[in-house]
Scaffold this active site. Sequence first.
Site, PDB file in Angstrom:
ATOM      1  N   CYS A 248     -15.172 123.671  14.755  1.00  0.00           N
ATOM      2  CA  CYS A 248     -13.844 123.174  15.165  1.00  0.00           C
ATOM      3  C   CYS A 248     -13.150 124.297  15.924  1.00  0.00           C
ATOM      4  CB  CYS A 248     -13.038 122.763  13.937  1.00  0.00           C
ATOM      5  SG  CYS A 248     -11.389 122.180  14.336  1.00  0.00           S
TER       6      CYS A 248
ATOM      7  N   CYS B 171      21.166  66.100  10.132  1.00  0.00           N
ATOM      8  CA  CYS B 171      22.470  66.622   9.735  1.00  0.00           C
ATOM      9  C   CYS B 171      22.670  67.984  10.391  1.00  0.00           C
ATOM     10  CB  CYS B 171      22.547  66.710   8.214  1.00  0.00           C
ATOM     11  SG  CYS B 171      24.140  67.336   7.627  1.00  0.00           S
TER      12      CYS B 171
END
Length: 621
Positions: free
Chosen positions: A131, A571
């Site tokens: 790394c 309604c």
Amino acid sequence: MEIALAQVSRLLLRRQFQAPPVDSPDHSVTPPVLQTIAEQIRDEARIRVEGDWEIDEKGRWHLAIVTHLSVAPSQHMPGETKWRMVIGPNQPADGIFIYPDTVGGIATTFRHQDYNPEPEPGAKWRDGKPCLERPIDGLGRDQWEDEPRELAAAALWKTGRLLQWIDAAAADALVEEGDANELPAGVGIGSKLTLGFREVFEGLDWAASVDERWGFASIASVPGATKTWALTELLDDRSNSIRRFEWGTSLAAAPSSIGAVWLLAPVLPVREPWDAPKTWAHLRDVLLAHNVDLADIVVRAGARYRAGSRKTAAHQLLIGFPFSQHVGEAPSRLHWLAVGKMPLAGRTEKRDGFRPREESRKLWDRQLASSNKSLTWLRTENWAPDQLQSRGGVEPEVSSRKILIVGAGSLGSAIAENLVRAGAHRLGVMDGEILVTGNLVRHVLSMNDVGHAKADALVRKLNAVSPNAALQSFPMRFDRGMASDFTENVRGYDVIVDCTGSDDTLEHLSNFDWQDEKIFISLSMTWGAEGLLAFCAKEGSFPVIDAKNRFAKAGAPAVRHDEANVEAIGCWHPVFPASSDDVQQWAALGSKFCRAAIIDSTRRLRYFRRNASDGVEIIDV
């Protein structure tokens, strides 16, 4: 501006580095930029370039280089090592990597290095690249990186990092005290099966006090997940329970069965310098060095399995050990590793040349522990609440509270989800309505939940958000009609969050006999979701008169009847106008207000109001 420059840089790199196709007649012609890289590396005193660039069948260019230490060599890092710099054809996307050469390269795995297994036949390099990037590079933002973007400069930067890396590896200085502690790279990387466990700090005390050092383990499949399991219980060698793991509602209800053998080791089982055991013999030797007899445990476990009702005994092996969060610190909790299959001899198993009896099967189990059969490491993860919330979570003062959300509409459901995902796992949800399809325009629930009580459906969803979530549902309105058993449950909550937008609910919160001080929070969107009114107080009952007075003084826009939507023929019923993104915006601010109010419950009303430029201004009323 920085982003635009990065994009231009990428375009220049693509033009600069044009690898010819492999089947092209001039495929051996090295791009000029690679020739420049080789010349620059040759100028480095500690590196020798061997040969020229080569190209493989995938169009990757690679160059053999030999590095020399500037410190004393060690057992695993000789003074001279061979590497391959590999540059893919699509730059900068393919990147620049340096791998150990198959001839003369390092064969072990160090810290800060990919798993370094034996190479495939014919390979030029091993997979175990060191790394060399900065840790912040993993976040993927060009402006956060300090690695050069220009190809030749980046290659030279990588070689410089490699020289630093090999010196640190030889000196056993790849990590320093205070660095984050990591597992060996070969453990669980690439595994398609994950085993979760729940280890809090008290696990170390259990490990120090328990007499048993091995036994059997029960595991459960995570509901709805694929190839994901959870460790639910540890048993002794006679299958008596000695430790149960406390999971949330969803996982606690999942069926579990004995599926593993566990053992405790005093330290992480790793081969020097930082290599995961690759075979059963490797693991046996590492454990034996710490007085853990793997062969004896395998033989005894196999005998116990066969003495039961199981015909076969191929199970996982779990290895628990103390582990520290940072290098140089004392261990803070147990960690578990898992070997995917431990193929113990079955009750009826037969093998040529052996009599089919128990002594033969014990011998086969002992041979397994000394064999060169490869280990298959599974991915293991600690699902303890503090570990899962490391990406972002609520404050401890919030996660420790029991919070009741009153109102599971669009705002209340989104706030409940935000809090649970952040680590507030002991929520109650109260709502007396049924979910209808029209709610889905801005609700966190889905078509699968239509026709169900909002409270029940939301709790089912959120209990599946985290293995530690333990929510309770109250499918009812908050009013005087609550049954006595629900009344006692409601009193058990520390924080009451009203998301109904109803004055009637505020009156009921005020009149309810809480029998103790509570933190009260009321959140409601203003007309058309123009803003959010957020009130909090710590009292023995909800201060409804003061809250309403402050709401009136806030100056929120009045209701405009002409903006009220009609949901369906029939309604006429007005529907509050707001879109999903409106709700999400105010739910985010409302969630943060809840967290702040739990920490500081000074009575206040805060009006979050959207301005003309779609920003938010805050008014304290």
